[in-house]
Write a protein that holds these residues in place. Structure first.
Motif, PDB file in Angstrom:
ATOM      1  N   SER A 132      26.008  10.233 114.180  1.00  0.00           N
ATOM      2  CA  SER A 132      26.477  11.287 113.335  1.00  0.00           C
ATOM      3  C   SER A 132      27.627  10.540 112.526  1.00  0.00           C
ATOM      4  O   SER A 132      28.091   9.585 112.825  1.00  0.00           O
ATOM      5  CB  SER A 132      27.490  12.272 114.239  1.00  0.00           C
ATOM      6  OG  SER A 132      26.483  13.145 115.009  1.00  0.00           O
ATOM      7  N   LYS A 192      22.788   9.816 107.259  1.00  0.00           N
ATOM      8  CA  LYS A 192      21.631  10.452 107.342  1.00  0.00           C
ATOM      9  C   LYS A 192      21.377  11.669 106.414  1.00  0.00           C
ATOM     10  O   LYS A 192      20.441  11.746 105.273  1.00  0.00           O
ATOM     11  CB  LYS A 192      20.981  11.002 108.444  1.00  0.00           C
ATOM     12  CG  LYS A 192      21.201  10.018 109.753  1.00  0.00           C
ATOM     13  CD  LYS A 192      20.705  10.296 111.017  1.00  0.00           C
ATOM     14  CE  LYS A 192      21.185  11.481 111.458  1.00  0.00           C
ATOM     15  NZ  LYS A 192      22.694  11.349 111.756  1.00  0.00           N
ATOM     16  N   SER A 193      22.067  12.553 106.557  1.00  0.00           N
ATOM     17  CA  SER A 193      22.117  13.766 105.648  1.00  0.00           C
ATOM     18  C   SER A 193      22.524  13.498 104.066  1.00  0.00           C
ATOM     19  O   SER A 193      21.690  14.370 103.155  1.00  0.00           O
ATOM     20  CB  SER A 193      23.004  15.021 106.494  1.00  0.00           C
ATOM     21  OG  SER A 193      22.376  15.356 107.303  1.00  0.00           O
ATOM     22  N   THR A 194      23.229  12.688 103.884  1.00  0.00           N
ATOM     23  CA  THR A 194      23.674  12.507 102.490  1.00  0.00           C
ATOM     24  C   THR A 194      22.384  11.910 101.949  1.00  0.00           C
ATOM     25  O   THR A 194      21.975  12.133 100.654  1.00  0.00           O
ATOM     26  CB  THR A 194      24.805  11.449 102.383  1.00  0.00           C
ATOM     27  OG1 THR A 194      25.855  11.938 103.168  1.00  0.00           O
ATOM     28  CG2 THR A 194      24.975  11.011 101.186  1.00  0.00           C
ATOM     29  N   ARG A 196      19.578  14.376 101.043  1.00  0.00           N
ATOM     30  CA  ARG A 196      20.174  15.415 100.188  1.00  0.00           C
ATOM     31  C   ARG A 196      20.089  14.464  98.793  1.00  0.00           C
ATOM     32  O   ARG A 196      20.027  15.205  97.563  1.00  0.00           O
ATOM     33  CB  ARG A 196      21.570  15.924 100.421  1.00  0.00           C
ATOM     34  CG  ARG A 196      21.524  16.902 101.536  1.00  0.00           C
ATOM     35  CD  ARG A 196      23.055  17.157 101.764  1.00  0.00           C
ATOM     36  NE  ARG A 196      23.819  17.934 100.834  1.00  0.00           N
ATOM     37  CZ  ARG A 196      23.617  19.019 100.447  1.00  0.00           C
ATOM     38  NH1 ARG A 196      22.987  20.061 101.222  1.00  0.00           N
ATOM     39  NH2 ARG A 196      24.364  19.591  99.540  1.00  0.00           N
ATOM     40  N   PHE A 234      15.999  23.005 107.416  1.00  0.00           N
ATOM     41  CA  PHE A 234      17.215  22.576 107.881  1.00  0.00           C
ATOM     42  C   PHE A 234      17.312  22.700 109.230  1.00  0.00           C
ATOM     43  O   PHE A 234      16.420  23.635 109.877  1.00  0.00           O
ATOM     44  CB  PHE A 234      18.329  23.497 107.008  1.00  0.00           C
ATOM     45  CG  PHE A 234      18.047  23.183 105.571  1.00  0.00           C
ATOM     46  CD1 PHE A 234      18.870  22.441 104.856  1.00  0.00           C
ATOM     47  CD2 PHE A 234      17.073  24.183 104.927  1.00  0.00           C
ATOM     48  CE1 PHE A 234      18.708  22.201 103.356  1.00  0.00           C
ATOM     49  CE2 PHE A 234      16.949  24.080 103.599  1.00  0.00           C
ATOM     50  CZ  PHE A 234      17.887  22.988 102.640  1.00  0.00           C
ATOM     51  N   GLN A 235      18.334  22.478 109.842  1.00  0.00           N
ATOM     52  CA  GLN A 235      18.753  22.423 111.319  1.00  0.00           C
ATOM     53  C   GLN A 235      18.797  24.019 111.496  1.00  0.00           C
ATOM     54  O   GLN A 235      18.556  24.462 112.583  1.00  0.00           O
ATOM     55  CB  GLN A 235      19.971  21.726 111.746  1.00  0.00           C
ATOM     56  CG  GLN A 235      20.316  21.824 113.064  1.00  0.00           C
ATOM     57  CD  GLN A 235      21.707  21.193 113.375  1.00  0.00           C
ATOM     58  OE1 GLN A 235      22.102  20.348 112.491  1.00  0.00           O
ATOM     59  NE2 GLN A 235      22.289  21.041 114.655  1.00  0.00           N
ATOM     60  N   ASP A 288      15.823  17.857 107.643  1.00  0.00           N
ATOM     61  CA  ASP A 288      17.139  17.583 108.001  1.00  0.00           C
ATOM     62  C   ASP A 288      17.259  18.197 109.582  1.00  0.00           C
ATOM     63  O   ASP A 288      17.937  19.380 109.506  1.00  0.00           O
ATOM     64  CB  ASP A 288      18.062  18.061 106.841  1.00  0.00           C
ATOM     65  CG  ASP A 288      19.557  17.286 107.057  1.00  0.00           C
ATOM     66  OD1 ASP A 288      19.625  16.367 108.084  1.00  0.00           O
ATOM     67  OD2 ASP A 288      20.357  17.751 106.486  1.00  0.00           O
ATOM     68  N   GLU A 289      17.420  17.197 110.668  1.00  0.00           N
ATOM     69  CA  GLU A 289      17.704  17.548 111.823  1.00  0.00           C
ATOM     70  C   GLU A 289      16.913  19.053 112.222  1.00  0.00           C
ATOM     71  O   GLU A 289      17.532  19.849 112.696  1.00  0.00           O
ATOM     72  CB  GLU A 289      19.150  17.629 111.879  1.00  0.00           C
ATOM     73  CG  GLU A 289      19.811  16.588 111.704  1.00  0.00           C
ATOM     74  CD  GLU A 289      19.929  15.462 112.966  1.00  0.00           C
ATOM     75  OE1 GLU A 289      19.058  15.549 113.982  1.00  0.00           O
ATOM     76  OE2 GLU A 289      20.865  14.553 112.953  1.00  0.00           O
ATOM     77  N   ILE A 337      14.782  13.327 109.300  1.00  0.00           N
ATOM     78  CA  ILE A 337      16.101  12.980 109.454  1.00  0.00           C
ATOM     79  C   ILE A 337      16.616  13.493 111.137  1.00  0.00           C
ATOM     80  O   ILE A 337      16.495  14.719 111.155  1.00  0.00           O
ATOM     81  CB  ILE A 337      17.173  13.486 108.676  1.00  0.00           C
ATOM     82  CG1 ILE A 337      16.557  13.094 107.116  1.00  0.00           C
ATOM     83  CG2 ILE A 337      18.339  13.071 108.977  1.00  0.00           C
ATOM     84  CD1 ILE A 337      16.745  11.836 106.820  1.00  0.00           C
ATOM     85  N   THR A 338      16.708  12.585 111.920  1.00  0.00           N
ATOM     86  CA  THR A 338      17.320  12.772 113.139  1.00  0.00           C
ATOM     87  C   THR A 338      18.350  12.054 113.997  1.00  0.00           C
ATOM     88  O   THR A 338      18.453  10.681 113.288  1.00  0.00           O
ATOM     89  CB  THR A 338      15.976  12.915 113.883  1.00  0.00           C
ATOM     90  OG1 THR A 338      16.365  13.507 115.391  1.00  0.00           O
ATOM     91  CG2 THR A 338      15.303  11.752 114.161  1.00  0.00           C
TER      92      THR A 338
END
Length: 351
Positions: free
Chosen positions: A40, A44-46, A49, A88-89, A165-166, A197-198
């Motif tokens: 975390s 990753k998420s950035t 995106r 998305f998650q 994404d996750e 992404i994970t």
């Protein structure tokens, strides 16, 4: 397929800007499943995106399917995004719409006719196994079914790339396996490039072809999944891998283990077999050649990208010089071996 060069993203927060991505460069091939893993806050998420410009990079270039998108805006950017699906998650479904209508939503926004929408959506529901749920609402679905709707919706515009994404983080282990199997099936049937992404290494092991490890905004390691699992270089990668394939030593062994050699004791070794070496009869060889007994204390074999990875812990019973020759022999045969410590010889202790 996806080329990322020198990507940087800095978020301004008053007088304390935060660098979320630092000079990230990746090359993702057509048709592969590429994993990006990190703890975390690793970025990753950035990163994901930035790939579809939901976040605009501070510097660097992004090219998708031969088209540089990092400088696009307006109508040109909207057109480029049609080639990039995303799941998305937390699913992001519209609660007031049925399964069919959720999947149809991007086609409606594109101005497609009802007949065209029906022709496109119906086979997608079949692909994700939700034909019998087409008239249900999200509140009537399980988490796995909701994610299947999200996948079908992402595929509605026939993208060349699917960003995840996750996508399995909110799901239980059994449902996660079914979603990963679906993504693998879609990848094979449609030739779709998937970026996953994970923060979960078992997800990487289950489905990905290659993986990049992200730490504090930087790529610290990348390679095939087999390479990363069997020969991790960065400390963060070793921690990720050990969570999946390195079983903890038995408590009884830990209690016996000493850091320094004992007068009446034996060496404890961890021997790692990878790829073709996993079938090597090394145990029987050293017993016959050096007269050293290797008492197996723990062992397991994993299969990563179809290739075996073996990991055994043994107590080497024999003269110190012969044991060192065994260690040298094992290394000469391209196997990894490490000394974990020393234990008292139970048989000599009793004598």
């Amino acid at each position: 397929m996806i080329e990322i060069e020198g990507l940087q993203k800095t978020f301004s927060a008053g007088d304390n800007p935060t660098a979320a991505l630092k000079d990230v460069s990746l090359s993702i091939k057509q048709g592969e499943i590429f994993g990006i893993i990190g703890r975390s806050g690793a970025g990753k998420s950035t990163l994901v995106r930035c790939i579809n410009l939901l976040e605009r990079p501070s510097a660097g270039r992004i090219s998708v399917n031969g088209r540089e998108i990092s400088s696009l805006s307006g109508a040109a950017l909207r057109e480029a995004r049609r080639e990039i699906g995303m799941i998305f998650q937390h699913f992001n479904l519209l609660s007031s719409r049925t399964v069919f209508d959720n999947v149809a939503f991007p086609l409606e926004l594109a101005g497609r006719s009802k007949a065209e929408i029906a022709r496109e959506v119906t086979p997608l529901l079949d692909l994700v196994g939700l034909t019998d749920k087409r008239d249900r609402y999200p509140s009537e679905l399980s988490g796995g079914q909701k994610q299947r709707v999200g996948i079908a919706r992402a595929l509605a515009s026939k993208p060349a790339v699917l960003l995840c994404d996750e996508a399995t983080s909110a799901l239980d282990p059994e449902t996660t396996k079914s979603i990963l199997a679906l993504l693998r099936d879609i990848n094979r049937k449609l030739g779709l490039t998937i970026v996953l992404i994970t923060h979960e290494m078992p997800v990487i092991k289950e489905i990905c072809d290659r993986v990049a490890v992200l730490d504090q905004g930087s790529v610290v390691e990348q390679g095939t999944v087999f390479e990363i699992f069997t020969a991790p270089q960065a400390e963060i990668t070793r921690r990720f891998v050990s969570d999946v394939i390195d079983r903890p030593l038995p408590s009884m062994l830990i209690e016996r283990l000493q850091a320094t050699p004992l007068t009446q004791g034996n060496v404890v070794l961890r021997i790692v077999f990878t790829g073709p070496t996993a079938n090597s009869p090394i145990i029987s060889e050293v017993v016959q050649r050096y007269g050293v007994l290797l008492n197996i204390l723990q062992g397991n074999v994993e299969y990563i990208q179809g290739a075996p990875y073996g990991n055994i812990v043994v107590e080497a019973v024999g003269q110190p010089q012969a044991v060192q020759e065994v260690i040298d022999h094992i290394r000469d045969n391209n196997l990894r071996v490490e000394v974990l410590g020393h234990v008292a010889d139970a048989h000599r202790a009793v004598a």
